[in-house]
Design a protein around this motif. Structure first.
Motif, PDB file in Angstrom:
ATOM      1  N   THR A 255       0.901  -1.176  -0.097  1.00 21.86           N
ATOM      2  CA  THR A 255       0.141   0.008  -0.026  1.00 21.86           C
ATOM      3  C   THR A 255       0.783   1.268  -0.041  1.00 21.86           C
ATOM      4  O   THR A 255       0.745   2.180  -0.751  1.00 21.86           O
ATOM      5  CB  THR A 255      -1.007   0.182   1.141  1.00 21.86           C
ATOM      6  N   LEU A 256       1.690   1.135   0.872  1.00 20.29           N
ATOM      7  CA  LEU A 256       2.827   2.494   0.838  1.00 20.29           C
ATOM      8  C   LEU A 256       3.624   2.652  -0.488  1.00 20.29           C
ATOM      9  O   LEU A 256       3.636   3.795  -0.727  1.00 20.29           O
ATOM     10  CB  LEU A 256       3.921   2.275   1.980  1.00 20.29           C
ATOM     11  N   PHE A 263      -3.108   4.876   2.533  1.00 24.44           N
ATOM     12  CA  PHE A 263      -2.580   4.369   3.674  1.00 24.44           C
ATOM     13  C   PHE A 263      -3.455   4.403   5.011  1.00 24.44           C
ATOM     14  O   PHE A 263      -3.918   3.470   5.795  1.00 24.44           O
ATOM     15  CB  PHE A 263      -1.037   4.636   4.150  1.00 24.44           C
ATOM     16  N   ASN A 267      -5.156   1.248   7.157  1.00 23.49           N
ATOM     17  CA  ASN A 267      -4.540   0.874   8.347  1.00 23.49           C
ATOM     18  C   ASN A 267      -5.402   1.285   9.425  1.00 23.49           C
ATOM     19  O   ASN A 267      -5.844   2.110   9.613  1.00 23.49           O
ATOM     20  CB  ASN A 267      -3.264   1.508   8.375  1.00 23.49           C
ATOM     21  N   ALA A 323       1.839   9.713   3.065  1.00 19.30           N
ATOM     22  CA  ALA A 323       1.184   8.574   3.873  1.00 19.30           C
ATOM     23  C   ALA A 323       1.132   9.058   5.225  1.00 19.30           C
ATOM     24  O   ALA A 323       2.169   9.815   5.871  1.00 19.30           O
ATOM     25  CB  ALA A 323       2.166   7.263   3.890  1.00 19.30           C
TER      26      ALA A 323
END
Length: 715
Positions: A255-256, A263, A267, A323
């Motif tokens: 994802t990052l 993110f 998360n 992020a």
């Protein structure tokens, strides 16, 4: 550190061998004490238990300590190097010794180790059979914590060989503990120093009653900086440290890399406990941004997130620019005793959402549930429940997925079922999931595969209890899914697709197939991977394909090609091609003789119905164990040949009148005599016909005769 080792660890070390030969007690104490200290660092053992793991001495096979941490399902293998100057580390020859010793340990060659290691044999064998076990190779040195490139190379090659390139979860890892790491462990252990962290919160809010807490967004780069500075100490208050390359952590990293701006949405964030929280008014004039100083802080939930972010930062820190992470900080001032432990426990034990839970959203699963009820009157559990569907009442989707994976023609699916079962349902759009659960899935195939797998698992459990040889038992444990694939492939699609298979008794042979197939598989493992660590071997797609192909070819008497190889062969042989030279034909025939003895004899009518065969031991162990046992009842060493189908079981044993393959009968005799059979037996070299030799000899004679020209011409 030397003084600490001599004072604290030295009295617990076994130094009798050094005293007997008037050796250097101080040097031995420091070297062995360093190994014990490394065990403490990596396992948390107390001094006495850590010292008992030290095997350093004559014939230690390049290993100074072996620790089995049952709580963490981990084996730690240590080589220690003490240098008073604190500037030297291990050299390449020492690294090679460690690699060779580790390989011998993986293959359980305990005769190559000293008495100290052999005392640990039982607990090590038990750990090696555990499918969840992980292994850490550790180098403890009073030099720097970074090994030279030429020293790292053999160690990294071993890791690559064992783990494979596509494994998400490394089975073997490497830890280098330099002087700084060891000294830090001792100082942190003796002092209760806490971490102080600076936190920049975005869009923050607060809760002041009943206990103080702040929440908001934090730049991912800031969390990565925490981990970069403090490492695993960041998680001292957590129930676990970072777990490395797990599937979940790989998803975080993905994802990052691909969509860092998402993110925060994907998360769950992290939770931090702090003994004291101070907000800087100068930089916190609005809720848009705030600067906080956290005193005595620890991350109690989110260790995997922090470690994964740090891994991305090391790769490319620009990936973290967009992020953000959700964070919650709880202050412990004024909280009751035990509150921090309660928070830690609660945040780490709440029920998580598994990828399997999303399968319930697939309409196809509802169709499967309805059809299984209508066709077989069986329940089908899709959603996770406190009371899973098992036994005669039906099955759940996890059991069905594993059974269908093992029954799939491609062994890669069975490998995935062993390697990481969640791969089978990673997504309802994933090709693996769609292959196992197509819209036109035959419900009979699903239920028959489940029933057959249950019988196979029960038989494997029974066989495991008969083996004293832990290597052979390890094949049954780690290779259970591959063995199931072999057995289900022999049952065939016609049987598995038959709605009446259970009533007709067509599934019963599944358990009976296991004994010989597992024996042949063990024989293939011994032939090609005798020094391999079994756990990663049976999670390696390429190696398992080779093992399946060879095992089935030896069982069925003909090579079995995996799909892509079959296509390659077809493409390579399309059109006309010249006949191979006679020498090449002879070489190919020679290669087949060892595998096709039974088939060659039956195809040629080489033995008449009822021909008497006599058992002849092929090893000293068989001669010692089976010959006296057979002499008590002569029928035990006699069997009769039959050409009646099924072709794979041509021997009728005089003892019980049942049919066996040559290898299976030898294994059965060993068990009946009260001894554990080896992991593989080539039965065609044990059964003989008077004046003609063994079955292998007879097959070779037949093949030679077929190759000889009958009219004096080569062709």
């Amino acid at each position: 550190m030397g003084a600490y080792i001599q004072r604290k660890i030295g009295p617990n070390l076994d130094l009798d061998d050094v005293k007997k030969r008037n050796g250097d007690l101080k040097a031995a104490t420091l070297t062995r004490g360093l190994a014990a200290l490394a065990v403490q660092v990596l396992t948390g053992f107390d001094v006495e238990n850590a010292a008992s793991c030290v095997i350093d001495g004559f014939q230690d096979n390049g290993i100074d300590a072996i620790a089995v941490d049952e709580l963490q399902s981990r084996i730690v293998i240590v080589q220690s190097k003490w240098h008073a100057e604190g500037r030297k580390s291990m050299d390449q020859s020492e690294a090679l010794k460690l690699v060779n010793g580790a390989k011998d340990l993986f293959s359980q060659k305990f005769h190559l180790f000293n008495e100290r290691a052999r005392k640990l044999q039982g607990i090590i064998e038990k750990a090696l059979i555990n499918p969840e076990v992980r292994i850490t190779l550790a180098v403890a040195t009073t030099g720097p914590g970074l090994l030279p490139t030429e020293v790292q190379r053999p160690l990294q090659e071993l890791l690559a060989e064992v783990n494979g390139a596509d494994d998400l979860d490394d089975l073997v890892d490497l830890k280098v503990l330099g002087l700084g790491d060891l000294h830090g462990f001792l100082t942190d252990k003796t002092s209760l120093q806490k971490l102080d962290l600076d936190l920049h919160l975005l869009e923050w809010g607060s809760v002041q009653t009943p206990y103080q807490a702040y929440y908001g967004l934090v730049p991912a780069s800031e969390i990565a900086a925490w981990y970069d500075k403090h490492g695993e100490r960041l998680f001292d208050g957590n129930i676990r440290h970072a777990l490395g390359r797990t599937a979940v952590n790989e998803a975080l990293v993905a994802t990052l890399r691909r969509e860092p701006h998402h993110f925060w949405y994907f998360n769950n964030g992290i939770t931090v406990l702090a003994e004291k929280i101070n907000r800087a008014a100068r930089d916190s004039h609005s809720r848009t941004t705030g600067l906080f100083r956290l005193t005595g802080a620890t991350v109690v939930n989110g260790a995997q997130t922090a470690a994964s972010i740090h891994a991305v930062m090391q790769e490319d820190e620009t990936l973290l620019e967009d992020a953000e992470i959700w964070i919650r900080v709880i202050g412990l001032e004024g909280c009751p005793d035990g509150f921090s432990s309660s928070v830690t426990r609660a945040t780490n034990t709440q029920n998580g959402v598994d990828a399997r839970d999303f399968i319930a959203l697939d309409p196809n699963q509802d169709r499967i549930r309805a059809q299984l009820r209508l066709q077989f009157d069986k329940a089908y559990g899709v959603k996770r429940s406190a009371e899973p569907v098992t036994g005669d009442s039906g099955c759940d989707v996890e059991e069905a997925a594993i059974a269908l994976a093992c029954a799939h023609p491609d062994p890669a699916f069975a490998v995935d079922a062993k390697r990481q079962v969640s791969v089978l349902w990673a997504s309802t759009n994933d090709p693996v999931y769609r292959e196992l659960f197509p819209e036109d899935l035959n419900i009979a195939r699903l239920w028959n595969s489940v029933l057959a797998l249950r019988a196979i698992d029960a038989e494997l459990a029974r066989l495991r209890n008969m083996f004293d040889d832990s290597r052979a038992a390890g094949v049954l444990v780690h290779g259970n899914r591959l063995i199931a694939h072999l057995a289900l492939s022999r049952l065939g699609s016609v049987t598995l697709n038959d709605p009446e298979a259970e009533r007709k008794g067509l599934l019963e042979p599944a358990a009976h197939l296991i004994r010989e197939l597992s024996s042949l598989l063990g024989e293939s493992v011994d032939a090609h991977y005798s020094g391999a660590f079994l756990a990663p071997l049976f999670k390696n797609h390429a190696k398992c394909r080779e093992l399946v192909s060879e095992t089935l070819s030896r069982y069925a008497g003909e090579p079995v090609l995996i799909p892509e190889k079959r296509r390659a062969v077809k493409q390579a042989t399309q059109g006309s091609s010249p006949r191979p030279p006679r020498r090449a034909q002879a070489q190919n025939a020679s290669a087949r003789r060892k595998q096709d003895a039974v088939k060659v004899i039956q195809a040629s009518g080489g033995l008449e119905e009822g021909t008497l065969l006599t058992f002849r031991p092929d090893t000293k162990r068989e001669e010692h164990l089976l010959v006296p046992w057979a002499e008590e009842v002569p029928a035990r060493a006699r069997a009769h040949w039959t050409n009646q189908p099924p072709a794979v079981n041509p021997l009728i044993w005089e003892v019980d009148g049942e049919r066996y393959s040559p290898s299976n009968l030898v294994t059965t005799m060993m068990i009946a005599a009260g001894y554990s059979p080896p992991s593989g037996v080539r039965g065609t070299t044990r059964w003989t016909v008077e004046h003609r030799g063994t079955l292998s000899d007879i097959a070779e004679q037949i093949t030679h005769a077929a190759e000889e020209p009958s009219d004096g011409r080569l062709w």
